[in-house]
Enzyme design. Sequence first.
Site, mmCIF file in Angstrom:
data_model
loop_
_atom_site.group_PDB
_atom_site.id
_atom_site.type_symbol
_atom_site.label_atom_id
_atom_site.label_comp_id
_atom_site.label_asym_id
_atom_site.label_seq_id
_atom_site.Cartn_x
_atom_site.Cartn_y
_atom_site.Cartn_z
ATOM 1 N N ARG A 53 0.843 -1.209 0.000
ATOM 2 C CA ARG A 53 0.000 0.000 0.000
ATOM 3 C C ARG A 53 0.872 1.250 0.000
ATOM 4 O O ARG A 53 0.518 2.272 -0.565
ATOM 5 C CB ARG A 53 -0.991 0.008 1.169
ATOM 6 C CG ARG A 53 -1.787 1.306 1.242
ATOM 7 C CD ARG A 53 -3.164 1.209 1.930
ATOM 8 N NE ARG A 53 -3.211 0.355 3.090
ATOM 9 C CZ ARG A 53 -2.644 0.646 4.261
ATOM 10 N NH1 ARG A 53 -1.987 1.768 4.437
ATOM 11 N NH2 ARG A 53 -2.740 -0.200 5.257
ATOM 12 N N TYR A 105 -13.262 19.208 -15.698
ATOM 13 C CA TYR A 105 -13.848 17.871 -15.644
ATOM 14 C C TYR A 105 -14.961 17.859 -14.579
ATOM 15 O O TYR A 105 -14.704 18.131 -13.409
ATOM 16 C CB TYR A 105 -12.764 16.840 -15.310
ATOM 17 C CG TYR A 105 -13.312 15.458 -15.096
ATOM 18 C CD1 TYR A 105 -13.867 14.749 -16.150
ATOM 19 C CD2 TYR A 105 -13.297 14.881 -13.844
ATOM 20 C CE1 TYR A 105 -14.394 13.487 -15.952
ATOM 21 C CE2 TYR A 105 -13.820 13.608 -13.645
ATOM 22 C CZ TYR A 105 -14.363 12.923 -14.691
ATOM 23 O OH TYR A 105 -14.890 11.677 -14.487
ATOM 24 N N ASP A 178 -4.362 19.897 -14.686
ATOM 25 C CA ASP A 178 -4.916 18.655 -15.230
ATOM 26 C C ASP A 178 -4.600 18.660 -16.723
ATOM 27 O O ASP A 178 -5.208 19.403 -17.493
ATOM 28 C CB ASP A 178 -6.433 18.599 -14.966
ATOM 29 C CG ASP A 178 -7.075 17.301 -15.496
ATOM 30 O OD1 ASP A 178 -6.450 16.623 -16.344
ATOM 31 O OD2 ASP A 178 -8.203 16.993 -15.071
ATOM 32 N N LYS A 203 -7.128 7.651 -19.752
ATOM 33 C CA LYS A 203 -7.393 8.226 -21.067
ATOM 34 C C LYS A 203 -6.206 7.990 -22.005
ATOM 35 O O LYS A 203 -5.890 6.858 -22.291
ATOM 36 C CB LYS A 203 -7.747 9.706 -20.890
ATOM 37 C CG LYS A 203 -8.742 9.984 -19.752
ATOM 38 C CD LYS A 203 -10.125 9.407 -20.004
ATOM 39 C CE LYS A 203 -11.045 9.464 -18.793
ATOM 40 N NZ LYS A 203 -11.184 10.765 -18.150
HETATM 41 C C1 LIG Z 1 -11.539 11.284 -16.878
HETATM 42 C C2 LIG Z 1 -10.966 12.562 -16.387
HETATM 43 C C3 LIG Z 1 -10.693 12.749 -15.036
HETATM 44 C C4 LIG Z 1 -11.017 11.686 -13.989
HETATM 45 O O1 LIG Z 1 -10.196 10.586 -14.170
HETATM 46 P P1 LIG Z 1 -10.660 9.068 -13.795
HETATM 47 O O2 LIG Z 1 -9.507 8.255 -14.271
HETATM 48 O O3 LIG Z 1 -11.944 8.810 -14.547
HETATM 49 O O4 LIG Z 1 -10.855 9.024 -12.335
HETATM 50 C C5 LIG Z 1 -10.136 13.950 -14.651
HETATM 51 N N1 LIG Z 1 -9.843 14.920 -15.545
HETATM 52 C C6 LIG Z 1 -10.097 14.763 -16.863
HETATM 53 C C7 LIG Z 1 -9.772 15.872 -17.803
HETATM 54 C C8 LIG Z 1 -10.671 13.585 -17.321
HETATM 55 O O5 LIG Z 1 -10.939 13.446 -18.621
#
Ligand SMILES: *Cc1c(COP(=O)(O)O)cnc(C)c1O
Length: 384
Positions: A53, A105, A178, A203
Amino acid sequence: MSGHKAQKPETITAQALGWIDAETHAVAPVVHASSTYLRDVDNQYRTGRAYARADNPAYDQPEAVLAALEKGEAAMLFASGMAAATAVFQALAPGDHVVAPKVMYWGFRHWLIDFARNWGLEIDFVDMCDLALLKQAVRPGKTRLVWLETPANPLWDIVDIAAAAEVTHAAGARLAVDSTVATPVFTRPIEFGADLVMHSATKYLNGHSDLVAGALVTRAKDEHWERIAGVRARIGGILGSFEAWLLLRGMRTLFPRVRMAAANAQTLAHQLAANPHVSRVLYPGLPEFPGHAIAARQMKGGFGGMMSIRVKGGERAAIATAAQVGIWKRATSLGGVESLIEHRASVEGADTPCPPDLLRLSVGIEDAGDLLADLETALAIAHG
Ligand SMILES: *Cc1c(COP(=O)(O)O)cnc(C)c1O
């Protein structure tokens, strides 16, 4: 391992830094599945590993690749993009002030409103495209963190990272970006002054729609980074060993995948802008897009694979268009090799900045002509 600082990012990803398994000379890594590690006879843990962990050898190579790609000092994998993003905020203290964007997001915006505020963080949401508003929102000595997303879901707003970093640092705060949609192929936020970079590795980094993962990269291993590591180890939002292995496998083809998706997106954006059933195409690669000039500076070599179209005839026509596609898949998420289409307002809820006539397109690596023909047919049937 030596000399990777001089390697081009294409080489770093294709070879995953060229690590070779010391014991077997395997070119692909083994899967480290152990949850626990042997203690030395004198009661020490000389390997530095005790329990999975807190730390996991399955993370070493993908984290090293990500840190090298983003030019950061260290990287950390998480169980999801949300686990990565929320860890940044959980490492702050109740009473701290943070600034976040209005367009971001949706799931994370909801977490900030529903959870982070209750937990005692003071949060202001501003339009990050207008840096005068960010300047007004930051409170020197009180603001700990500014969060931004560029290009930002689902309108693809472009935020000037270098300018935001200047405002943020002048207030004594950290800047976190992000960068899920930009990917390290097109933007490295740390080069523009960001302190932290976050990815939903679900993604583009993985790219095959077959795992959920998240990542953070830091400019410096400072005390905020150490607190984030503590959040991961204690709250336990950790990635499984098999997922870490799969993520590394996906990252090896990051550059050709993302470049092809962006080339397809650029072609589609131009073609769809001329479609009689489309009122607007939102794509940073179009010269008429408001953030285009900043994107041209900040995104090197392409504008990404994400775009949205606004469909004439409103919400009903937009949903009817999505109903008629064949090659495009009606699904949420983004950044996979297959193209996805989604009516975002249905997902985001009442407080969304997303207009009801908007369809979000995650452009994949199929033939651009096939993708265009499918969408043009769907638009024509929906308006027939
Ligand atoms: C999908 C996404 C998230 C969240 O990520 P998860 O892997 O689904 O938890 C955050 N920011 C952006 C821009 C995203 O496309």
